[in-house]
Design a protein around this motif. Structure first.
Motif, PDB file in Angstrom:
ATOM      1  N   TYR A 185       5.018   0.717  13.423  1.00  0.00           N
ATOM      2  CA  TYR A 185       5.440   0.204  12.118  1.00  0.00           C
ATOM      3  C   TYR A 185       4.242   0.026  11.197  1.00  0.00           C
ATOM      4  N   GLU A 186       3.162  -0.518  11.733  1.00  0.00           N
ATOM      5  CA  GLU A 186       1.976  -0.722  10.891  1.00  0.00           C
ATOM      6  C   GLU A 186       1.400   0.607  10.409  1.00  0.00           C
ATOM      7  N   LYS A 187       1.398   1.595  11.321  1.00  0.00           N
ATOM      8  CA  LYS A 187       0.926   2.922  10.922  1.00  0.00           C
ATOM      9  C   LYS A 187       1.815   3.486   9.827  1.00  0.00           C
ATOM     10  N   GLY A 188       3.140   3.346  10.051  1.00  0.00           N
ATOM     11  CA  GLY A 188       4.110   3.951   9.138  1.00  0.00           C
ATOM     12  C   GLY A 188       4.091   3.330   7.757  1.00  0.00           C
ATOM     13  N   SER A 189       3.706   2.042   7.675  1.00  0.00           N
ATOM     14  CA  SER A 189       3.816   1.387   6.374  1.00  0.00           C
ATOM     15  C   SER A 189       2.485   1.387   5.629  1.00  0.00           C
ATOM     16  N   LYS A 190       1.562   2.268   6.029  1.00  0.00           N
ATOM     17  CA  LYS A 190       0.253   2.370   5.373  1.00  0.00           C
ATOM     18  C   LYS A 190       0.356   2.648   3.879  1.00  0.00           C
ATOM     19  N   ILE A 191       1.394   3.443   3.492  1.00  0.00           N
ATOM     20  CA  ILE A 191       1.516   3.837   2.087  1.00  0.00           C
ATOM     21  C   ILE A 191       1.595   2.622   1.168  1.00  0.00           C
ATOM     22  N   PHE A 192       2.128   1.509   1.707  1.00  0.00           N
ATOM     23  CA  PHE A 192       2.282   0.327   0.866  1.00  0.00           C
ATOM     24  C   PHE A 192       0.935  -0.237   0.427  1.00  0.00           C
ATOM     25  N   SER A 193      -0.113   0.011   1.209  1.00  0.00           N
ATOM     26  CA  SER A 193      -1.401  -0.539   0.795  1.00  0.00           C
ATOM     27  C   SER A 193      -2.000   0.240  -0.380  1.00  0.00           C
ATOM     28  N   LEU A 194      -1.624   1.516  -0.519  1.00  0.00           N
ATOM     29  CA  LEU A 194      -2.047   2.258  -1.719  1.00  0.00           C
ATOM     30  C   LEU A 194      -1.365   1.662  -2.948  1.00  0.00           C
ATOM     31  N   LEU A 195      -0.058   1.369  -2.794  1.00  0.00           N
ATOM     32  CA  LEU A 195       0.686   0.799  -3.919  1.00  0.00           C
ATOM     33  C   LEU A 195       0.160  -0.581  -4.292  1.00  0.00           C
ATOM     34  N   LEU A 196      -0.408  -1.290  -3.311  1.00  0.00           N
ATOM     35  CA  LEU A 196      -1.000  -2.585  -3.606  1.00  0.00           C
ATOM     36  C   LEU A 196      -2.175  -2.420  -4.572  1.00  0.00           C
ATOM     37  N   GLN A 197      -2.950  -1.346  -4.368  1.00  0.00           N
ATOM     38  CA  GLN A 197      -4.108  -1.104  -5.242  1.00  0.00           C
ATOM     39  C   GLN A 197      -3.682  -0.743  -6.659  1.00  0.00           C
ATOM     40  N   THR A 198      -2.658   0.119  -6.777  1.00  0.00           N
ATOM     41  CA  THR A 198      -2.186   0.430  -8.134  1.00  0.00           C
ATOM     42  C   THR A 198      -1.578  -0.821  -8.761  1.00  0.00           C
ATOM     43  N   GLY A 199      -1.045  -1.715  -7.915  1.00  0.00           N
ATOM     44  CA  GLY A 199      -0.526  -2.985  -8.418  1.00  0.00           C
ATOM     45  C   GLY A 199      -1.618  -3.824  -9.057  1.00  0.00           C
ATOM     46  N   ILE A 200      -2.794  -3.826  -8.435  1.00  0.00           N
ATOM     47  CA  ILE A 200      -3.916  -4.580  -9.009  1.00  0.00           C
ATOM     48  C   ILE A 200      -4.293  -3.997 -10.372  1.00  0.00           C
ATOM     49  N   VAL A 201      -4.342  -2.657 -10.446  1.00  0.00           N
ATOM     50  CA  VAL A 201      -4.664  -2.014 -11.721  1.00  0.00           C
ATOM     51  C   VAL A 201      -3.637  -2.423 -12.781  1.00  0.00           C
ATOM     52  N   SER A 202      -2.360  -2.509 -12.360  1.00  0.00           N
ATOM     53  CA  SER A 202      -1.298  -2.870 -13.310  1.00  0.00           C
ATOM     54  C   SER A 202      -1.463  -4.271 -13.876  1.00  0.00           C
ATOM     55  N   LEU A 203      -2.202  -5.145 -13.181  1.00  0.00           N
ATOM     56  CA  LEU A 203      -2.420  -6.502 -13.689  1.00  0.00           C
ATOM     57  C   LEU A 203      -3.135  -6.493 -15.036  1.00  0.00           C
ATOM     58  N   ALA A 204      -3.787  -5.350 -15.373  1.00  0.00           N
ATOM     59  CA  ALA A 204      -4.450  -5.248 -16.679  1.00  0.00           C
ATOM     60  C   ALA A 204      -3.463  -5.453 -17.826  1.00  0.00           C
ATOM     61  N   ILE A 205      -2.200  -5.100 -17.611  1.00  0.00           N
ATOM     62  CA  ILE A 205      -1.224  -5.187 -18.702  1.00  0.00           C
ATOM     63  C   ILE A 205      -0.916  -6.637 -19.102  1.00  0.00           C
ATOM     64  N   PRO A 206      -0.539  -7.522 -18.139  1.00  0.00           N
ATOM     65  CA  PRO A 206      -0.369  -8.919 -18.558  1.00  0.00           C
ATOM     66  C   PRO A 206      -1.659  -9.545 -19.107  1.00  0.00           C
ATOM     67  N   ILE A 207      -2.819  -9.183 -18.549  1.00  0.00           N
ATOM     68  CA  ILE A 207      -4.069  -9.753 -19.064  1.00  0.00           C
ATOM     69  C   ILE A 207      -4.283  -9.323 -20.517  1.00  0.00           C
ATOM     70  N   TYR A 208      -3.996  -8.037 -20.794  1.00  0.00           N
ATOM     71  CA  TYR A 208      -4.161  -7.536 -22.157  1.00  0.00           C
ATOM     72  C   TYR A 208      -3.215  -8.264 -23.118  1.00  0.00           C
ATOM     73  N   LYS A 209      -1.974  -8.491 -22.653  1.00  0.00           N
ATOM     74  CA  LYS A 209      -1.010  -9.168 -23.522  1.00  0.00           C
ATOM     75  C   LYS A 209      -1.396 -10.621 -23.780  1.00  0.00           C
ATOM     76  N   GLN A 210      -2.037 -11.255 -22.775  1.00  0.00           N
ATOM     77  CA  GLN A 210      -2.419 -12.663 -22.950  1.00  0.00           C
ATOM     78  C   GLN A 210      -3.765 -12.810 -23.649  1.00  0.00           C
ATOM     79  N   PHE A 211      -4.414 -11.692 -23.929  1.00  0.00           N
ATOM     80  CA  PHE A 211      -5.786 -11.754 -24.414  1.00  0.00           C
ATOM     81  C   PHE A 211      -5.968 -12.622 -25.667  1.00  0.00           C
TER      82      PHE A 211
END
Lengths: 233, 120
Positions: free
Chosen positions: A59-85
């Motif tokens: 299961y841990e091997k199979g769900s590796k893809i989710f950790s890539l999405l976690l990284q793009t999730g961090i990048v996406s945090l730029a949007i709320p920060i920009y809106k609150q700027f």
């Protein structure tokens, strides 16, 4: 090869379908906080996986893809920060005072108490970034040598604790400033705290989410830099 | 759907740029966080328009919970191998949460009081 592929597909499909089911329950229930998909879906998967003949490793091997999405999730945090700027810039001094003293109090006290109680390095590394919002905490902790499951557990426990105890502590200590209350909740309980402070009012709520995002920035920059500095010494 | 994919490609490209920066200069800050800064700077300078990335970023952030589920399931399936002293951890977590709440609350309140006094 085909076994790994099948495993990956099964892990993703099982996780995603259970998540959709959990989300449905959560929305049907008028978003009761104890029915948060994180709890229900984790429980369901925990019960379901043995029937799919999946063990932890596959299961841990199979769900590796989710950790890539976690990284793009961090990048996406730029949007709320920009809106609150605009709001951040207007209150920059107050916010800096709040997140620096709150964030530093959090990091320093974790190190001090962990040292006093004799906790191990791996546990401390997973403990340190816990004031940052989850995806950021995960990436900082993995660069320090912490583990993902422990980091998630620690972030969630402290967020829940702060969510429940926070409002009483702030009332009890007679902290009335709207900015102070919002920031305190956002820094200590992240998204949960920001959500809670919106119940107090618009200003508290905005400060809650600002507290969450700015602390994530502070933690993600200062902890790795600090570690580099310590290594240099 | 195509628009969604296009938006996601922008975010993925920013992540790749962040990772490249981090490994090229041997920076201690994770690539994903550098990517976040890059995207923020892009939005601020107008190189990236908000509507190019807003849709996918918002739904991405809304469904972040999904991504935390696999590690937590892994933790519980593997609980026997986890050697932590739960009471110590709980003690540290709750004490340091209190420090954060009080540190933030008192410092901001003090700052506001001093500022008000100076203005009078």
């Amino acid at each position: 090869m085909s076994i790994t592929f099948g495993n990956t597909l099964l892990s993703i499909v099982a996780t995603a379908l259970t998540y959709l089911f959990g989300l449905r329950i959560y929305r049907k229930s008028n978003q009761k906080s104890w029915l948060n998909p994180l709890y229900t879906v984790t429980l369901l998967l925990f019960l379901l996986l043995p029937f799919l003949h999946m063990d932890v490793k596959s299961y841990e091997k199979g769900s590796k893809i989710f950790s890539l999405l976690l990284q793009t999730g961090i990048v996406s945090l730029a949007i709320p920060i920009y809106k609150q700027f605009p709001l951040i810039r207007k209150n920059i001094k107050k916010i800096t005072v709040g997140i620096v003293s709150g964030g530093m109090a959090g990091i320093a006290s974790s190190v001090a108490f962990a040292f006093l109680l004799g906790l191990k390095g791996e546990v401390v590394a997973s403990l340190l970034p816990k004031t940052a919002t989850l995806p950021v905490a995960l990436s900082v902790s993995s660069s320090l040598g912490g583990t993902a499951p422990l980091t998630i557990l620690f972030v969630l426990i402290s967020a829940l604790f702060s969510l429940i105890v926070g409002p009483h502590v702030l009332d009890g200590c007679n902290i009335k400033s709207k900015t102070a209350r919002g920031l305190a909740m956002g820094i200590s309980a992240q998204a949960l705290g920001a959500n809670r402070s919106f119940q107090w009012g618009e200003e508290e709520g905005a400060m809650g989410s600002v507290g969450m995002t700015t602390t994530a920035i502070l933690v993600s920059v200062t902890i790795p830099m600090g570690m580099l500095f310590i290594a240099y010494l | 759907m195509l628009r969604f994919i296009g938006q996601f490609v922008i975010i993925l490209a920013t992540l790749a740029a962040g990772n490249a920066l981090s490994s090229f200069f041997h920076l201690p800050v994770p690539g994903s966080i550098l990517g976040m800064f890059l995207l923020f700077l892009g939005l601020l300078t107008g190189v990236v328009k908000l509507r190019w990335v807003e849709g996918v970023a918002n739904s991405h952030l809304r469904h972040m919970t999904l991504l935390f589920i696999p590690p937590v399931v892994g933790l519980f399936l593997n609980w026997g191998a986890v050697h932590i002293q739960l009471w110590k951890v709980l003690l540290v977590l709750s004490l340091s949460s209190l420090c954060i709440l009080l540190g933030t609350g008192y410092s901001v309140e003090l700052y506001e009081k001093r500022k008000r006094r100076r203005n009078e």
